[in-house]
Design an enzyme around this catalytic site. Structure first.
Site, short mmCIF file in Angstrom:
data_model
loop_
_atom_site.label_atom_id
_atom_site.label_comp_id
_atom_site.label_asym_id
_atom_site.label_seq_id
_atom_site.Cartn_x
_atom_site.Cartn_y
_atom_site.Cartn_z
N ASP A 232 0.82 -1.22 0.00
CA ASP A 232 0.00 0.00 0.00
C ASP A 232 0.85 1.26 0.00
O ASP A 232 0.32 2.36 -0.19
CB ASP A 232 -0.93 -0.01 1.22
N SER A 253 -7.45 5.34 0.25
CA SER A 253 -7.81 4.07 -0.39
C SER A 253 -9.29 3.75 -0.15
O SER A 253 -9.81 3.96 0.95
CB SER A 253 -6.96 2.93 0.17
N GLN A 303 -5.84 -1.54 -6.59
CA GLN A 303 -6.44 -0.65 -5.60
C GLN A 303 -7.16 0.49 -6.31
O GLN A 303 -6.72 0.97 -7.35
CB GLN A 303 -5.36 -0.08 -4.68
#
Length: 318
Positions: A232, A253, A303
C-alpha cells in the site's frame, strides 16, 4: 501461521541473521497481534502518516495476520479483497474479528472486520489454499530495470534534494517531514521523477522494496502479511503522476486486492511495478506486480482510491 517474531531459519544463504542484524519491526511490532479470544485480536500502530490517518497497509497486513491465525500451517493465502469503510483513529488500537466463513478440502475463506469505537473501519475476505500442482502455468516477463545495488534509497534521494540551497522552504519542510517518518520499509525508486517538476509523467513507476530488518525462512503466510503492508506504500500516488500540477486535498484508499502466486522472502529485494490505467470521477485505479529478483511474479495487487485535488499556485518550485 507461526507467530510474528518467532521465525526460524536464516538470512540469505546463512541460516541465521547476519551479526548485529535486527529482526524486522514489521514482525516484532507492527504485525504482532494480541489474541483476546479464539478469533478476536488487537493490533497497535507503529507508524502514522502525516495525514494522521491510519496507514492502510498496516490494516491490511494486520487483518491478514488475524485471518491466517485461524487456518492450518499447510494452507497458504492466495487472495484477499478489502474495503476501507471509515477513517482509522491513530489514538486507539484496532480490534480484528475473524469469521470462519468456510473450511473446505482445498480452499478456506475467512472474513475479517476491523473495529474502532464500536464501528467497522475495514472489511476483508481472505482465501487460503492447500498446495496443488498443475501443468497450466504462465506469467508475464519481468521488466528490465537497474538492480537495487545501483540505486539510491528514498532517504538518500531526499537528502540529495535537501542539499539544494535554492529549494523553496515549503518543499524543504515537506521533505524533512517525510525524512523523519519511521517507515519500516527499505525503498529504492527506479528512475525517480523530479519531485519538484510539475510536468505530466506517465502513470507508471518502479520501486525496489523489502521489509527493513530480518525475517528469515518461516511460514509463507508471514511473508504474505509483510507484503500486504508494503503493497500500500506510495501505490495510489501512481495515479497522480500525469496530474502533478494539482495540489492534493484528499487521497485515501477505497479498496485493496492482492493475489499471491509464488513463494518469496519479504525481507529480500523485490521489484514493485506500479501503473494506473485510469482515473476519473474523483477516483484513481492502480495495479501492481511484485517480482522476485529471479524474474518470478510473486504477487499482483490492485487498488482504487479517492483523489480530490485543487489548482496549484503558478510559481517556481526552486
Amino acid at each position: 501461521m507461526a507467530a510474528p517474531g518467532s521465525t526460524d531459519g536464516g538470512g540469505a544463504g546463512s541460516g541465521r541473521p547476519p551479526p548485529g542484524d535486527l529482526r524486522s519491526t514489521l514482525i516484532t511490532s507492527v504485525l504482532s497481534l494480541e489474541r483476546l479470544e479464539l478469533d478476536l485480536f488487537r493490533g497497535r500502530h507503529h507508524w502514522v502518516p502525516a495525514t494522521q490517518r491510519l496507514f492502510g497497509g498496516q490494516i491490511v497486513g494486520q487483518a491478514l495476520v488475524a485471518a491466517a491465525r485461524s487456518v492450518s500451517r499447510d494452507e497458504q493465502v492466495h487472495s484477499l479483497h478489502c474495503y476501507f469503510v471509515r477513517a482509522g483513529d491513530p489514538k486507539v488500537p484496532v480490534l480484528y474479528e475473524v469469521e470462519r466463513t468456510r473450511t473446505g478440502k482445498s480452499f478456506s475463506v475467512r472474513s475479517v472486520k476491523a473495529i474502532q469505537h464500536g464501528k467497522p473501519i475495514f472489511t476483508c475476505q481472505a482465501s487460503f489454499q492447500l498446495s496443488q500442482g498443475s501443468p497450466v502455468q504462465h506469467q508475464f516477463t519481468m521488466p528490465s530495470v537497474p538492480p537495487p545495488e545501483d540505486l539510491l534509497t528514498q532517504e538518500e534521494l531526499i537528502q540529495k534534494f535537501l542539499q539544494n540551497p535554492n529549494l523553496a522552504e515549503r518543499y524543504r519542510k515537506h521533505l524533512t517531514k517525510i525524512q523523519a517518518e519511521d517507515v519500516p520499509i527499505d525503498i529504492k525508486p527506479v528512475n525517480p521523477p523530479d519531485t519538484f517538476c510539475l510536468e505530466p509523467q506517465e502513470p507508471k513507476q518502479f520501486f525496489w522494496v523489502r521489509a527493513r530488518g530480518y525475517i528469515g525462512e518461516t511460514d509463507m503466510k508471514v511473508h504474505c502479511c509483510v507484503a500486504a503492508y508494503i503493497s500500500d506504500y506510495a501505490f495510489l500516488g501512481t495515479a497522480l503522476l500525469p496530474h502533478r500540477q494539482y495540489h492534493i486535498k484528499l487521497m485515501v484508499s477505497l479498496d485493496h486486492s492482492m493475489w499471491f502466486h509464488a513463494p518469496f522472502r519479504a525481507d529480500h529485494w523485490m521489484l514493485y511495478e506500479c501503473e494506473s490505467p485510469w482515473a476519473g470521477g474523483c477516483r484513481g485505479l492502480v495495479q501492481g506486480r511484485l517480482w522476485r529478483r529471479d524474474g518470478v511474479l510473486a504477487v499482483t495487487c490492485a487498488q482504487e482510491g479517492v483523489i480530490r485535488v485543487q489548482e496549484m499556485p503558478n510559481q517556481s518550485k526552486l
